[in-house]
Scaffold this motif. Structure first.
Motif, short mmCIF file in Angstrom:
data_model
loop_
_atom_site.label_atom_id
_atom_site.label_comp_id
_atom_site.label_asym_id
_atom_site.label_seq_id
_atom_site.Cartn_x
_atom_site.Cartn_y
_atom_site.Cartn_z
N LYS A 136 1.00 11.65 53.85
CA LYS A 136 1.06 12.16 55.46
C LYS A 136 0.07 11.40 56.35
O LYS A 136 0.03 11.67 57.48
CB LYS A 136 0.93 13.65 55.39
N GLY A 137 -0.97 10.52 55.74
CA GLY A 137 -2.27 10.37 56.63
C GLY A 137 -1.68 9.37 57.78
O GLY A 137 -2.21 9.75 58.70
N GLU A 138 -0.54 8.34 57.49
CA GLU A 138 -0.49 7.72 58.73
C GLU A 138 0.36 8.69 59.73
O GLU A 138 0.18 8.44 60.91
CB GLU A 138 0.59 6.52 58.48
N GLY A 142 -1.31 9.15 63.52
CA GLY A 142 -0.25 8.75 64.57
C GLY A 142 -0.03 9.96 65.70
O GLY A 142 -0.19 9.85 66.79
N ALA A 143 0.03 11.30 65.10
CA ALA A 143 -0.09 12.34 66.10
C ALA A 143 -1.17 12.74 66.66
O ALA A 143 -1.09 13.55 67.83
CB ALA A 143 0.47 13.43 65.20
N GLY A 144 -2.27 12.29 66.34
CA GLY A 144 -3.45 12.54 66.97
C GLY A 144 -4.00 14.04 66.97
O GLY A 144 -4.53 14.33 67.94
N GLU A 145 -3.71 14.79 65.83
CA GLU A 145 -3.94 15.97 65.80
C GLU A 145 -5.44 16.20 65.16
O GLU A 145 -5.71 15.23 64.58
CB GLU A 145 -2.75 16.60 65.02
N VAL A 146 -5.95 17.37 65.20
CA VAL A 146 -7.11 17.60 64.41
C VAL A 146 -6.87 17.91 63.06
O VAL A 146 -6.03 18.38 62.73
CB VAL A 146 -7.80 19.07 65.05
N PHE A 147 -7.73 17.19 62.32
CA PHE A 147 -7.42 17.21 60.56
C PHE A 147 -8.46 18.30 60.27
O PHE A 147 -9.67 18.06 60.46
CB PHE A 147 -7.62 15.93 60.20
N THR A 184 -10.32 8.04 56.92
CA THR A 184 -11.75 8.76 57.17
C THR A 184 -12.13 7.63 58.35
O THR A 184 -12.77 8.03 59.27
CB THR A 184 -12.32 9.31 56.41
N CYS A 185 -11.93 6.33 58.04
CA CYS A 185 -12.28 5.41 58.96
C CYS A 185 -11.59 5.41 60.35
O CYS A 185 -12.29 4.98 61.23
CB CYS A 185 -12.19 3.79 58.34
N ARG A 186 -10.32 6.02 60.38
CA ARG A 186 -9.55 5.69 61.56
C ARG A 186 -9.37 7.40 62.27
O ARG A 186 -8.74 7.33 63.25
CB ARG A 186 -8.27 5.21 61.33
N LEU A 187 -9.87 8.35 61.63
CA LEU A 187 -9.79 9.60 62.16
C LEU A 187 -10.80 9.85 63.35
O LEU A 187 -11.76 9.38 63.47
CB LEU A 187 -10.05 10.68 60.97
#
Length: 515
Positions: A136-138, A142-147, A184-187
């Protein structure tokens, strides 16, 4: 209580895991066995009925070719009798111990899930997280939601990286640690929420676990709650990108969050300042941070670490233990400040620290006087509810503020005075119609009453002057002899134009919104 394992280069070998059947309980018509799993100082309990053991055994026989006869056999007659249950408890414990001994390295996935390693054990936690992000990472990025992630998960990832082992010890590519690091690099938006008390069925005090956030390279917004700020590392690695930071129920000082490295140096100064005297360290500023929420902590002072957040526009320090307002003169861009529910008793000299403030929340303090507010010429929204203001004269300190539009004075002693609203509004003179008091728009009837009160006050002033003509004559002669010079301390007749700033947030709104 489980003790937190510490970071460091010298690490002990992984302790052997143990599983003991410590009891059982009857649920409906079947017996559930209570398993206590031990991994170093961490312990947790798992509950399974015999059929769960049977399913586990079938899978291990098929996948790992273990001995078919290793599991105690089924019993149909008297299966819930006390003697059989006690014997089965011992036999099932032996069975689990043999399984763990047979797989000392990587625990088979089916056994790991049976013992809830994916909830409580470092390898199981990271494997489950890696698989989730593989799938589900991508989509999440892509959704730009809070993880959202827990301290225990971050602790597990930190431990795995410290151990320096292969990123995919199980051989299953889906569980490779690389999936976590790539994510984590892109979040951009992260939420870390701990739990109060033990986590799940374990003895793990999740809020005390240390973890490292330096694996996150692109964070724009971070929310942290119920973690010990002293055990959080690597947050400063996000200084170049982080715009919004919330740390609640976690800190005892602002320094813990903003400059954790300060404890290592005797003297430090923020980067870009003119150095005076001996300095042992120059600390980079949080150059992108504009919103900071440190509410609901145990912070007792606004310390010098605010020098490191020069671009802050919104600052929430509500629900702390502040006694005085200090050091805010360093925040030239501050427009929204929430100091509600602290222990403030004085506002003297506040205008020297809050030059461009537009929204100020001082609710729930110990204030009796408002004299320190009379020069906050940019102030638009002011919340003073739940204080100790008794005298109507105190309102005069804010009555001449040219931009003030919203004021709340509820739950102060003066709010029970007869005709409280009209008497307060009268303090604003010609601007009474522009002021919204206690979240209620001023009515025409109230404005008519205000006009009557103003007329009565004016009549009193005229009568007072007429009854003292000699005093008035003496004053007039002195005024005609003296040049008309405005004292430097007097406020200008027109409010200075404020810089272009964001729309102010009303005092009953939070910085970050509802969590």
């Amino acid at each position: 209580m489980a003790t937190a394992r510490t970071f460091g280069p010298e690490r002990e070998a992984e302790p052997a895991k143990e599983a003991r059947v410590v009891g059982s309980e009857l649920v409906d018509t079947y017996t559930v066995y209570i398993i206590q799993v031990t991994d170093g100082s961490h312990e947790w309990t798992v509950k399974h009925r015999y059929s769960d053991f049977h399913d586990l055994h079938e899978k291990l026989v098929a996948e790992r070719k273990i001995d078919k006869n290793l599991l105690p056999p089924k019993k149909i007659i008297g299966k819930n009798s006390r003697s059989l249950v006690e014997k089965r408890e011992k036999d099932l414990e032996v069975y689990l111990q043999k399984l763990l001994a047979a797989f000392p390295g990587v625990t088979p996935r089916v056994l790991a899930h049976f013992l809830h390693f994916h909830f409580y054990e470092i390898n199981g936690i990271t494997a489950a997280l890696a698989e989730e992000l593989f799938e589900k990472g991508e989509q999440l990025l892509g959704a730009g939601e809070v993880f959202a992630i827990g301290p225990l998960q971050l602790y597990a990832v930190t431990e795995q990286l410290q151990r320096g082992k292969p990123t995919c010890a199980s051989g299953d590519a889906k569980t490779d640690l690389g999936h976590i690091l790539d994510f984590t690099c892109r979040l951009k938006y992260l939420k870390v929420s701990g739990t109060e008390g033990p986590f799940g069925t374990s003895n793990i005090q999740e809020q005390l676990l240390p973890f490292d956030l330096s694996i996150f390279k692109s964070l724009h917004q971070v929310e942290i709650s119920h973690c010990d700020a002293k055990h959080i590392r690597g947050l400063v690695a996000s200084k170049p990108t982080l715009a919004t930071l919330s740390v609640r129920f976690s800190a005892t000082s602002m320094k813990e969050v903003l400059v954790p490295e300060a404890s290592e140096f005797d003297e430090w100064e923020p980067e870009g300042t003119t150095l005076e005297g001996p300095v042992t360290a120059v600390i980079p500023t949080w150059q992108a941070l504009t919103t900071l929420d440190l509410s609901h902590n145990s912070i007792s002072e606004i310390d010098e670490s605010v020098k490191l957040i020069p671009k802050i526009e919104f600052l929430d320090l509500s629900h702390n233990g502040l006694l005085v307002v200090d050091n805010l003169q360093h925040l030239y861009n501050l427009v929204h400040l929430d100091l509600s529910y602290n222990k403030l008793s004085s506002l003297e000299g506040l205008h020297t620290k809050l030059g461009n403030i537009k929204t100020l929340n001082l609710a729930g303090n110990l204030l009796e006087s408002l004299s320190g507010l009379h020069k906050l010429y940019s102030l638009v929204n002011l919340d003073l509810r739940d204080n100790r203001i008794e005298q109507m004269e105190e309102v005069r300190s804010i009555g001449s503020l040219p931009c003030l539009e919203h004021v709340s004075l509820l739950n102060n002693p003066l709010s029970i005075i007869p005709d409280y609203r009209t008497k307060v509004l009268a303090q604003f003179g010609e601007r009474a119609s522009e002021v919204c008091l206690d979240d209620t728009v001023t009515t025409e009837k109230e404005l008519d009453t205000v006009e009557v009160l103003k007329a009565i006050q004016k009549a009193k002033e005229v009568k007072s002057k007429l009854s003292n003509p000699e005093k008035k004559g003496g004053e007039d002669s002195r005024l005609s002899a003296a040049p008309c010079i405005r004292p430097s301390s007097c406020p200008p007749t027109v409010a200075p134009a404020s810089a272009s700033l964001p729309q102010p947030i009303l005092s009953n709104q939070g910085i970050l919104g509802d969590e």
